[in-house]
Design a protein around this motif. Structure first.
Motif, mmCIF file in Angstrom:
data_model
loop_
_atom_site.group_PDB
_atom_site.id
_atom_site.type_symbol
_atom_site.label_atom_id
_atom_site.label_comp_id
_atom_site.label_asym_id
_atom_site.label_seq_id
_atom_site.Cartn_x
_atom_site.Cartn_y
_atom_site.Cartn_z
ATOM 1 N N ASP A 130 0.827 -1.222 0.000
ATOM 2 C CA ASP A 130 0.000 0.000 0.000
ATOM 3 C C ASP A 130 0.851 1.256 0.000
ATOM 4 N N LEU A 131 1.957 1.213 0.804
ATOM 5 C CA LEU A 131 2.829 2.397 0.849
ATOM 6 C C LEU A 131 3.497 2.650 -0.491
ATOM 7 N N LYS A 132 3.852 1.554 -1.201
ATOM 8 C CA LYS A 132 4.439 1.752 -2.537
ATOM 9 C C LYS A 132 3.449 2.413 -3.479
ATOM 10 N N ILE A 133 2.180 1.937 -3.404
ATOM 11 C CA ILE A 133 1.143 2.558 -4.258
ATOM 12 C C ILE A 133 0.957 4.031 -3.889
ATOM 13 N N LYS A 134 0.918 4.298 -2.545
ATOM 14 C CA LYS A 134 0.770 5.699 -2.125
ATOM 15 C C LYS A 134 1.964 6.532 -2.551
ATOM 16 N N LEU A 135 3.182 5.907 -2.521
ATOM 17 C CA LEU A 135 4.377 6.641 -2.940
ATOM 18 C C LEU A 135 4.292 7.046 -4.402
ATOM 19 N N VAL A 136 3.820 6.110 -5.238
ATOM 20 C CA VAL A 136 3.669 6.442 -6.670
ATOM 21 C C VAL A 136 2.664 7.573 -6.842
ATOM 22 N N GLY A 137 1.511 7.472 -6.112
ATOM 23 C CA GLY A 137 0.516 8.548 -6.204
ATOM 24 C C GLY A 137 1.064 9.871 -5.701
ATOM 25 N N SER A 138 1.867 9.821 -4.593
ATOM 26 C CA SER A 138 2.437 11.069 -4.064
ATOM 27 C C SER A 138 3.420 11.683 -5.045
ATOM 28 N N GLU A 139 4.227 10.830 -5.719
ATOM 29 C CA GLU A 139 5.156 11.374 -6.718
ATOM 30 C C GLU A 139 4.410 12.041 -7.863
ATOM 31 N N GLU A 140 3.311 11.391 -8.313
ATOM 32 C CA GLU A 140 2.517 12.029 -9.386
ATOM 33 C C GLU A 140 1.915 13.341 -8.904
ATOM 34 N N GLU A 141 1.397 13.337 -7.658
ATOM 35 C CA GLU A 141 0.824 14.574 -7.115
ATOM 36 C C GLU A 141 1.894 15.652 -6.975
ATOM 37 N N SER A 142 3.130 15.235 -6.575
ATOM 38 C CA SER A 142 4.218 16.193 -6.448
ATOM 39 C C SER A 142 4.560 16.821 -7.802
ATOM 40 N N GLN A 143 4.628 15.987 -8.854
ATOM 41 C CA GLN A 143 4.886 16.533 -10.190
ATOM 42 C C GLN A 143 3.804 17.514 -10.602
#
Length: 520
Positions: A280-293
């Motif tokens: 779940d944290l990996k999925i959230k990390l990917v979403g956070s990176e997209e949100e950061s971009q």
């Protein structure tokens, strides 16, 4: 070079399509194949066979490249070097629990066909109260005719080798036994002779000794019985003590075992929970990176917008300064307008005084108006001409006022326009005065009558208009500076016009009416 790592007969649940599950005893073999030429590599060979059915063969060869894809597909956390030992540990767990009624770890062999043929999935499954956890799933291929023949040939060769070894061992054992038998027979004959000799000697000695030792034997037997009873008591006491100690240690070990099993289950559940949390944290990390971009892009756009807004703010500040300067100029103009309004009030006060004097003389002039009506008829034509001139002057004044309103949009040019307008108004007043002088020279005989007519008309016929004019005069105070001169001139013109208002009504002459957009 083949190295056998594991080979045991395990209980496997066999599943086929449209068939009930069944249990079968299948031999699981794991071998490590080392290839040195042309490239050094290792392959892991997994083979399923049946000791009863020689044609039952399923196998899978796993190289390091195949293991990487298997690791990604099934989410394994180990490398190829430790994979064989971990796989063997899972098989040992299945082997240790295959005799229990509810095994925790079990093996499954599933096939999509009604008969166990074709590719099959070999899985290691852990069961708990919630679901079945699939630790590992390998897709095994059924052995072809050539592979089955090779396997049978290997089995046959191994059986022949084992048979030869057993035959050699049996022959050697027979030779050893025959040699030992001959030696034993020879020894037995010798020992038989010695036994006979000894038996004779022993009988003689026994007879002599039996009499001598019979009494000692009885005493020793009594001692032995007593000692035996004492030993039995001690042995029984020691046995009871050991049994109690054994029970205590067994209970302690059993409680320790239950605690360890509970902690093991808890640790296993925590492991699975942590693995799910990591996913779940990996999925959230990917979403956070997209949100950061996305936020970075939004920050860049906001910075660009902020720069444009800064420029607009500077322009608006500059415009505000200009407007403040313009407000200061307009305040000065308002002060000038106030002064002009004071002067206009003075004119209105004089007009009010004149109104009072008119009311006093109105009654005395009624008789004179009747006498002058005949004289006014002769002057009507000249008055029509005068009214035409007045209308023309009024049109010019309206055009000048419209020009003044257009020019008021520019503050700097407003004063010049006002000056030009004042000059034109002065010229108009001069023209009006010249027109009045012409009328006076032509109508010298009726000049006195006109003065009397002016006072009389204000009382009789135009009293209401005088009141409206006074109200208009009060509203003139609230008008802007740009229309003050026009209103002042209009007031003078209305005063002049009212001199002939009574006569114009009777003669149906069109009178001058002030503009509705200037007078309410």
């Amino acid at each position: 070079k083949m190295e056998e790592l594991f080979s045991e007969v395990l209980q496997v649940n066999v599943r086929c399509r449209d068939c009930e599950d069944r249990k079968a005893n299948i031999r699981v073999s794991i071998e490590l194949q080392l290839i040195t030429s042309p490239v050094h590599k290792r392959d892991l060979l997994v083979r399923l066979t049946d000791d009863i059915d020689p044609y039952f063969l399923f196998s899978l060869s796993i190289s390091e490249e195949d293991f990487q894809s298997l690791k990604v597909q099934q989410g394994l956390l180990i490398d190829f070097a430790s994979f064989p030992q971990k796989f063997i540990d899972l098989l040992n767990l299945c082997y240790s629990e295959q005799e229990s009624n509810h095994p925790r770890f079990l093996l499954q062999l599933s096939c999509q066909s009604p008969v166990l043929e074709g590719p099959a999935n070999f899985s290691v499954v852990e069961t708990n109260a919630f679901k079945h956890l699939n630790h590992l799933s390998l897709r095994l291929a059924q052995g072809s005719d050539k592979e089955v023949k090779d396997y049978l040939a290997v089995c046959l060769s191994s059986l022949k080798a084992e048979k030869n070894a057993l035959e050699m061992k049996l022959k050697k054992t027979e030779d050893d036994l025959s040699r030992q038998l001959s030696c034993a027979q020879q020894t037995l004959s010798e020992k038989t002779k010695e036994l006979d000799k000894l038996h004779s000697e022993w009988t003689s000695q026994t007879n002599s000794l039996s009499s001598r030792y019979s009494q000692e034997l009885r005493s020793e037997r009594e001692k032995a019985v007593e000692f035996q009873s004492r030993l039995q008591q001690q042995t029984e006491q020691l046995r009871q003590e050991l049994e109690s100690a054994h029970q205590k240690s067994n209970q302690q070990l059993q409680s320790r075992l239950t605690e360890l099993e509970a902690s093991c289950r808890e640790l296993t559940e925590r492991k699975y929970k942590n693995e799910s949390i990591i996913r779940d944290l990996k999925i959230k990390l990917v979403g956070s990176e997209e949100e950061s971009q996305r936020l970075k892009q939004q920050v860049l756009s906001l910075r660009r917008e902020n720069s444009t807004l800064d420029t607009e703010v500077h322009e608006k500040e500059r415009l505000c300064c200009q407007l403040q300067m313009r407000v200061a100029v307009l305040e000065q103009e308002i002060k000038d307008k106030d002064q002009l309004m004071c002067r206009t009030k003075e004119v209105l006060e004089a007009t009010q005084q004149q109104k009072e004097s008119v009311e006093e003389n109105s009654e005395s002039k009624e008789l004179q108006i009747r006498k002058l009506e005949a004289t006014v008829k002769s002057l009507s034509e000249e008055l029509i001409k005068a009214n035409a001139i007045i209308k023309k002057l009024q049109g010019e004044v309206r055009s000048l006022v419209a020009k003044i309103k257009v020019k008021n949009s520019v503050t700097v040019s407003q004063e010049k326009v006002l000056q030009d307008t004042s000059e034109k108004l002065k010229n108009v007043e001069k023209d009006l005065q010249s027109t009045q002088q012409n009328l006076i020279t032509k109508d010298e005989q009726v000049s006195k009558l006109k003065v009397q007519l002016e006072t009389t008309v204000q009382k009789l016929n135009e009293s209401k208009e005088v009141l409206k004019t006074n109200e208009n005069g009060e509203q003139i105070i609230n008008y802007s500076y740009q229309d003050s001169e026009f209103l002042f001139f209009t007031l003078l013109n209305s005063l002049y016009r009212k001199r002939f208002s009574g006569l114009s009504q009777r003669l149906h002459i069109t009178r001058f009416k002030p503009r509705k957009d200037k007078f309410p």
